[in-house]
Write an enzyme that holds these catalytic residues in place. Structure first.
Site, short mmCIF file in Angstrom:
data_model
loop_
_atom_site.label_atom_id
_atom_site.label_comp_id
_atom_site.label_asym_id
_atom_site.label_seq_id
_atom_site.Cartn_x
_atom_site.Cartn_y
_atom_site.Cartn_z
N HIS A 75 0.84 -1.20 0.00
CA HIS A 75 0.00 0.00 0.00
C HIS A 75 0.88 1.26 0.00
O HIS A 75 0.62 2.21 -0.74
CB HIS A 75 -0.91 -0.03 1.23
CG HIS A 75 -1.84 1.12 1.34
ND1 HIS A 75 -2.86 1.36 0.44
CD2 HIS A 75 -1.92 2.11 2.27
CE1 HIS A 75 -3.52 2.44 0.81
NE2 HIS A 75 -2.96 2.92 1.91
N GLN A 77 3.95 1.53 -1.10
CA GLN A 77 4.59 1.62 -2.41
C GLN A 77 3.61 2.17 -3.46
O GLN A 77 4.00 2.95 -4.32
CB GLN A 77 5.13 0.25 -2.84
CG GLN A 77 6.28 -0.25 -1.98
CD GLN A 77 7.46 0.69 -1.99
OE1 GLN A 77 7.94 1.11 -3.04
NE2 GLN A 77 7.95 1.04 -0.82
N HIS A 79 1.18 4.23 -2.87
CA HIS A 79 1.08 5.67 -2.60
C HIS A 79 2.25 6.41 -3.23
O HIS A 79 2.08 7.47 -3.85
CB HIS A 79 1.05 5.95 -1.09
CG HIS A 79 -0.32 5.96 -0.52
ND1 HIS A 79 -1.12 7.07 -0.55
CD2 HIS A 79 -1.02 5.01 0.10
CE1 HIS A 79 -2.27 6.80 0.04
NE2 HIS A 79 -2.24 5.54 0.44
#
Length: 104
Positions: A75, A77, A79
């Site tokens: 998650h 990564q 973002h």
């Protein structure tokens, strides 16, 4: 830095980078190109913070799989990558808005 703190740092800095980029786009739409450039600089600084933490995690792992890959890590990564894409696209859109403003 523990893994949970690192992941949160990536998410927070990436979110800020993306938010600053979209604020910059709003400024460009208004014709405030100096404001847009300032916000894009702030976006770049926030992204640097996220990338620094990501680099630390990569260095700790040393390609050996020491760092556990969790859903929240993926998650984070996501973002980071979406904020990088937003910066690239917003930079192009600011250029287009500037060009249109010069023509009009």
């Amino acid at each position: 830095m523990d893994l949970e703190s690192a992941v949160m740092e990536i998410i927070i800095n990436s979110g800020q980078a993306r938010s600053f980029a979209y604020e910059a786009l709003a400024k460009a739409k208004e014709g405030d190109f100096d404001g847009a450039e300032t916000l894009m600089s702030e976006s770049a600084e926030a992204a640097k913070g996220a990338h620094k933490v990501q680099t630390q995690l990569i260095e700790q792992d040393q390609g050996t799989g020491k760092t556990p890959m969790t859903l929240v890590m993926v998650h984070a990564q996501d973002h980071l990558m979406t904020s990088m894409l937003a910066q690239e696209m917003v930079t192009e859109l600011i250029t287009l808005h500037r060009r249109l403003a010069q023509q009009g």
